[in-house]
Design a protein around this motif. Structure first.
Motif, short mmCIF file in Angstrom:
data_model
loop_
_atom_site.label_atom_id
_atom_site.label_comp_id
_atom_site.label_asym_id
_atom_site.label_seq_id
_atom_site.Cartn_x
_atom_site.Cartn_y
_atom_site.Cartn_z
N ALA A 1 13.77 -8.26 21.86
CA ALA A 1 12.58 -7.41 21.98
C ALA A 1 11.64 -7.68 20.80
CB ALA A 1 12.97 -5.93 22.01
N GLY A 2 12.20 -7.67 19.59
CA GLY A 2 11.39 -7.85 18.39
C GLY A 2 10.76 -9.23 18.32
N LEU A 3 11.52 -10.26 18.68
CA LEU A 3 11.00 -11.63 18.61
C LEU A 3 9.88 -11.83 19.62
CD1 LEU A 3 14.28 -13.70 18.16
CD2 LEU A 3 12.62 -13.05 16.39
N SER A 4 10.05 -11.28 20.81
CA SER A 4 9.03 -11.42 21.84
C SER A 4 7.74 -10.70 21.40
CB SER A 4 9.59 -10.83 23.14
OG SER A 4 8.60 -10.62 24.08
N PHE B 1 1.27 -1.03 6.77
CA PHE B 1 1.51 -1.40 8.17
C PHE B 1 0.82 -0.40 9.08
CE2 PHE B 1 5.09 -3.55 6.08
CZ PHE B 1 4.92 -4.82 6.60
N LYS B 2 0.03 -0.92 10.00
CA LYS B 2 -0.73 -0.04 10.90
C LYS B 2 0.03 0.22 12.19
CE LYS B 2 -4.18 0.06 8.08
NZ LYS B 2 -3.99 1.13 7.08
N GLY B 3 0.97 -0.60 12.50
CA GLY B 3 1.77 -0.41 13.70
C GLY B 3 3.21 -0.81 13.42
N ILE B 4 4.16 -0.12 14.05
CA ILE B 4 5.58 -0.43 13.87
C ILE B 4 6.22 -0.56 15.25
CG2 ILE B 4 7.79 0.41 12.94
CD1 ILE B 4 6.09 2.17 10.99
N PHE B 5 6.90 -1.67 15.48
CA PHE B 5 7.62 -1.83 16.74
C PHE B 5 9.11 -1.72 16.47
CE2 PHE B 5 9.96 -4.51 19.76
CZ PHE B 5 9.63 -3.85 20.95
N VAL B 6 9.77 -0.81 17.18
CA VAL B 6 11.21 -0.60 16.99
C VAL B 6 11.97 -1.34 18.10
CG1 VAL B 6 13.06 1.09 16.77
CG2 VAL B 6 10.74 1.70 16.04
N GLY B 7 12.74 -2.33 17.68
CA GLY B 7 13.57 -3.06 18.63
C GLY B 7 14.97 -3.13 18.04
N SER B 8 15.51 -1.97 17.70
CA SER B 8 16.76 -1.94 16.92
C SER B 8 18.00 -1.99 17.81
CB SER B 8 16.79 -0.72 16.01
OG SER B 8 16.54 0.44 16.76
N GLY B 9 17.80 -2.05 19.12
CA GLY B 9 18.93 -2.36 19.98
C GLY B 9 19.91 -1.23 20.21
N ALA B 10 20.95 -1.58 20.97
CA ALA B 10 22.02 -0.62 21.26
C ALA B 10 23.28 -1.18 20.63
CB ALA B 10 22.18 -0.45 22.77
N GLY B 11 23.45 -0.86 19.36
CA GLY B 11 24.55 -1.50 18.63
C GLY B 11 25.83 -0.70 18.55
N LEU B 12 25.80 0.55 18.96
CA LEU B 12 26.96 1.42 18.72
C LEU B 12 27.97 1.27 19.85
CD1 LEU B 12 26.83 3.25 16.22
CD2 LEU B 12 26.48 5.17 17.73
N PRO B 13 29.17 0.75 19.57
CA PRO B 13 30.11 0.50 20.66
C PRO B 13 30.79 1.78 21.16
CG PRO B 13 31.12 -0.07 18.56
CD PRO B 13 29.71 0.35 18.25
N HIS B 14 31.03 1.84 22.45
CA HIS B 14 31.77 2.97 23.02
C HIS B 14 33.28 2.68 22.96
CE1 HIS B 14 28.29 4.45 25.79
NE2 HIS B 14 28.02 4.57 24.51
N PHE B 15 34.04 3.72 22.76
CA PHE B 15 35.48 3.64 22.95
C PHE B 15 35.84 4.61 24.07
CE2 PHE B 15 35.09 1.74 18.78
CZ PHE B 15 36.04 0.74 18.81
N GLY C 1 13.21 -2.59 24.46
CA GLY C 1 14.57 -3.14 24.49
C GLY C 1 15.59 -2.03 24.59
N ASP C 2 16.80 -2.30 24.12
CA ASP C 2 17.90 -1.37 24.33
C ASP C 2 17.73 -0.02 23.62
OD1 ASP C 2 19.06 -3.14 25.99
OD2 ASP C 2 20.79 -3.61 24.73
N LEU D 1 14.75 -8.23 29.81
CA LEU D 1 14.04 -6.94 29.93
C LEU D 1 13.55 -6.51 28.56
CD1 LEU D 1 16.22 -5.06 32.56
CD2 LEU D 1 13.88 -5.89 32.85
N ALA D 2 14.35 -6.76 27.53
CA ALA D 2 13.93 -6.45 26.16
C ALA D 2 12.69 -7.26 25.80
CB ALA D 2 15.07 -6.74 25.18
N MET D 3 12.70 -8.54 26.20
CA MET D 3 11.55 -9.39 25.90
C MET D 3 10.30 -8.92 26.64
SD MET D 3 13.21 -13.16 25.72
CE MET D 3 11.59 -13.87 25.62
N GLY D 4 10.50 -8.48 27.87
CA GLY D 4 9.38 -7.95 28.64
C GLY D 4 8.78 -6.72 27.94
N ASP D 5 9.66 -5.86 27.42
CA ASP D 5 9.19 -4.68 26.68
C ASP D 5 8.40 -5.09 25.45
OD1 ASP D 5 10.55 -3.15 28.48
OD2 ASP D 5 12.13 -2.51 27.11
N GLY D 6 8.90 -6.10 24.75
CA GLY D 6 8.22 -6.57 23.54
C GLY D 6 6.80 -7.02 23.86
N ARG D 7 6.68 -7.73 24.97
CA ARG D 7 5.35 -8.21 25.41
C ARG D 7 4.42 -7.05 25.75
NH1 ARG D 7 3.28 -12.81 27.04
NH2 ARG D 7 2.21 -12.11 28.89
#
Lengths: 260, 490
Positions: B179-182, B255-269, B460-461, B471-477
């Motif tokens: 997401a962030g790279l896109s 910074f005038k704008g901030i894009f958050v693409g920090s993902g879904a990193g927390l694993p479920h057990f 993104g996530d 889908l994350a890349m689409g969001d970034g765009r």
């Protein structure tokens, strides 16, 4: 890349490093930790921040030589660089005026205790520090602790310095003597387990700061999970401090041996 | 959206008109779809070599001939980043492979990545005329995308997309995943001053720590990121927004704008007995050790558990990645344990197929109830509940339910839990003014990706809760379009 600007041996196997990290120095609070990696093949290892100097833009880490990764860090000299350093991680210690606070630090656990002693003292608490080690030369940072603690009790297993005995002997002496509102303990898991058992007996609320295996340190991997009050918690994002009376230390000790 | 006029104008370029005439449509549709070769399963399951071998130039040109260059290219509607698909494919057909790669980069920051990991069969290829109207296999758009991107990279003739004149406006990106790279790529093209902050010591997010080398070589991710750097995007690793630098700090830094693409990193057990035994771990931990920390390499200091009987719990792409990694790390028996049937598996068909070829065993309609350990606290066996399928649930998949009393013990010495992830709570818990759902995702306007906090956009996530790279890349765009319009209107 973070430059090492100061190095001091606190004992034969405990090194104090002062590292340039201006952003972390500014944002860190007592209880926070960082993840350190040395070299392109290095592993990510968590270390609690012992202190920081905002003006100099540095943080201090105290590292005990226990394995390959800690050895690599300890071999670094002033002027060398740490490949990767990230933080501050974890939740800061909850600091408020409790009344009398006993800070029980064992071995290299005295280092992360130092900023807590300082913050608890500045919040108006009476702070009694119990510093424990196997032998005299492993008692570290005593002078710095004395700067902020109202009283310092030292115990050594072999009696070579302070009182002969275990950390629990020192803590019990205080609890028997006066009302203690909070106990904070940092050290080897087995030590924290016995401190917790003791303070539970006397119904003294106790916080333990846990140091488990981690990879990313940001909640992504779950290698650090512990059971607290029957629930799985991640030390990196839910901790590192927990109610010591509810931590499953036996499980934690087994998990610490996962890669041994 | 790509405008109709633009697509029309491109399609009526004289070279394309001529190319269309070279082969009659009725002959094009008789051509058969190319099959991409892969490394022999016996060989590849013991090394880290990329499984799919790509197309040769001859194969690519032959496949490109199948594309009818439709008047109404429905395939584009299936692409979250709206690649001008017929234009790049027709460039391949006429042998202009570098032009094809340039076309990809008009809208995609990571074409070599997408050509490998996108579920094209559910996206562009599903909308292809061949599938929609002819009931035939679609044009192999994904394979062709990979071919063009790889050709460009291997030619060392890597085009840097055109950049508009710098507008001096600083924007920050949180997270260097897809997401962030896109987002960063699009904003750089529009002339913004872009800085990407990454918490880990390497860039790429899930492309780096999550997807294994045999499916997405690290070098490919690295080179695509280098293109962004050449476009002027600045990268800062080892920096956790919300910890190292706060939301307020970013605003103070201009910074005038901030894009958050920090993902879904927390694993479920699954919170079942024995889950904290040694040898039981999250797929994130396992894959991060192997992919990011290079733990399979004897020179790496990061250890990794190498079980002989390895069970991976779950049926998604990550589960397939983990189980196939286990095989490569020396497992004698590597198995998938999934509570539904193969039909409901969220993993791509291709991944399941590759896993089977390599000898992965599938225990579908099985669900773990508990794990038991040995005297050292290491997992040694698990109790599985046999399941059956009932009526469809809210996800449209048939709901699995236990068959009363039908359980079985299985010996395992490693278990990898791959049953989903949650958004990383760092940004939601440290940024002011955001609206957060009960699942921990950030609420955004779905057209502009703007959050409740006006200068913060997300995608993104962290917004979707666990979806795909593309889908994350689409969001970034989308966010880049939304944010740039808002900032330039000021």
């Amino acid at each position: 890349m973070n430059k090492i600007v100061g190095k001091e041996y606190l004992s034969e196997k405990i090194v104090k490093l002062e590292v340039e990290a201006p952003l972390i120095a500014k944002s860190r609070r007592a209880g926070h930790f960082v993840i350190v990696r040395i070299g392109e093949k290095g592993e990510r290892i968590p270390y609690t921040i012992a202190s920081s100097d905002i003006e100099k833009g540095t943080i201090t880490l105290v590292i005990q030589l226990v394995g390959k990764s800690s050895q690599k860090i300890c071999e670094l000299q002033v002027g060398d660089y740490i490949t990767d350093l990230v933080g501050p991680l974890g939740n800061a210690t909850h600091i408020e005026k409790y009344g009398t606070v006993v800070c029980a630090g064992g071995g290299v656990g005295i280092a992360p205790m130092l900023p807590i002693i300082e913050a608890m003292s500045k919040a108006g608490n009476k702070v009694i520090a119990v510093l424990a080690a196997r032998t005299k030369e492993l008692v570290i940072l005593e002078d710095q602790v004395r700067e902020f603690a109202n009283e310092v009790i030292v115990t050594t297993d072999d009696g070579s310095y302070g009182e002969k005995g275990l950390i629990t002997d020192g803590v019990e002496k205080i609890i028997k003597r006066e009302k203690v509102d909070l106990c904070v303990t940092i050290g080897p898991a087995v030590m924290m387990k016995f401190v917790a058992l003791l303070t539970e007996k006397y119904k003294v609320p106790t916080m333990a700061s846990l140091n488990t295996i981690m990879v990313d340190g940001t909640g992504m991997c779950g290698a650090c999970r512990v059971t607290v009050a029957g629930e799985t918690k991640f030390v990196c994002v839910d901790g590192p401090e927990f109610d010591a009376h509810k931590v499953d230390f036996d499980e934690m000790m087994i998990r610490l041996k996962a890669y041994k | 959206m790509l405008s109709e006029e633009y697509l029309k104008a491109e399609r009526s370029a004289s070279w394309r008109e001529e190319l269309r005439k070279t082969i009659k449509t009725k002959d094009r549709i008789q051509l058969t779809r190319v099959v991409m070769s892969s490394v022999d399963p016996k060989v590849r399951s013991r090394n880290y070599q990329e499984v799919n071998m790509g197309l040769t130039a001859e194969q690519a040109v032959a496949e490109a001939r199948r594309c009818l260059d439709c008047v109404n290219p429905t395939c584009i509607t299936g692409c979250p980043v709206e690649i001008n698909i017929p234009k790049f494919i027709k460039n391949i057909e006429r042998g202009e492979f570098l032009e094809a790669a340039k076309t990809l980069k008009e809208t995609s920051a990571l074409p070599a990545v997408c050509g490998r990991v996108c579920p094209q069969e559910h996206q562009c290829e599903k909308q292809c005329f061949y599938v929609q109207k002819l009931n035939k296999p679609s044009v192999a758009i994904g394979h062709l995308e990979r071919f063009a991107a790889d050709y460009e990279r291997e030619s060392k003739n890597i085009a840097i997309p055109e950049i508009e004149i710098a507008n001096g406006i600083k924007v920050a990106v949180i997270g260097s995943g897809p997401a962030g790279l896109s987002f960063a790529g699009d904003m750089a093209k529009k002339g913004f001053d872009v800085t990407v902050y990454e918490a880990l010591h390497e860039l790429g997010g899930v492309l780096r720590y999550g997807i294994p080398e045999f499916r997405l070589p690290n070098n490919i991710v690295k080179i695509e990121i280098e293109v962004l750097a050449k476009m002027g995007v600045k990268f800062m690793t080892n920096c956790i927004i919300g910890k190292t630098i706060s939301h307020e700090d970013l605003l103070e830094m201009g910074f005038k704008g901030i894009f958050v693409g920090s993902g879904a990193g927390l694993p479920h057990f699954m919170h079942i007995p024995g889950e904290n035994l040694n040898g039981v771990m999250s797929c994130n931990e396992y894959l991060t050790r192997v992919n990011l920390m290079d733990a399979a390499n004897p020179e790496s200091e990061t250890p990794v558990w190498r079980g002989k009987n390895v069970a991976v719990i779950g049926g998604g792409n990550t589960a397939m990645d983990a189980v196939r990694t286990a095989l490569r790390l020396g497992a004698e028996k590597a198995m998938i344990v999934y509570r539904r049937s193969e039909e409901e598996m969220p993993a791509r068909l291709e991944e399941v197929h590759h896993a089977k070829e390599e000898g992965i065993e599938f225990f579908n309609l099985h669900n773990p109830l508990k794990y038991e350990g040995d005297e050292k606290g290491c997992v040694k066996r698990m109790l599985l509940q046999r399941m059956e399928l009932g009526e469809p649930d809210s996800s449209g998949r048939r709901r699995p339910s236990p068959i009363e009393g039908d359980t079985v013990w299985m010996d395992v010495d490693q278990v990898i839990v791959s049953v989903g992830v949650s958004p990383n709570p760092l940004i939601p818990s440290t940024f002011k003014g955001l609206e957060i759902t009960k699942w921990g995702t950030i609420v955004v306007n779905c057209d502009t990706m703007q959050s409740a906090q006006h200068e913060v956009y997300a995608g993104g996530d962290i917004v979707r809760g666990g979806a795909t790279v593309i889908l994350a890349m689409g969001d970034g765009r989308k966010a880049a379009k939304g944010m740039s319009e808002a900032l330039l209107a000021k």
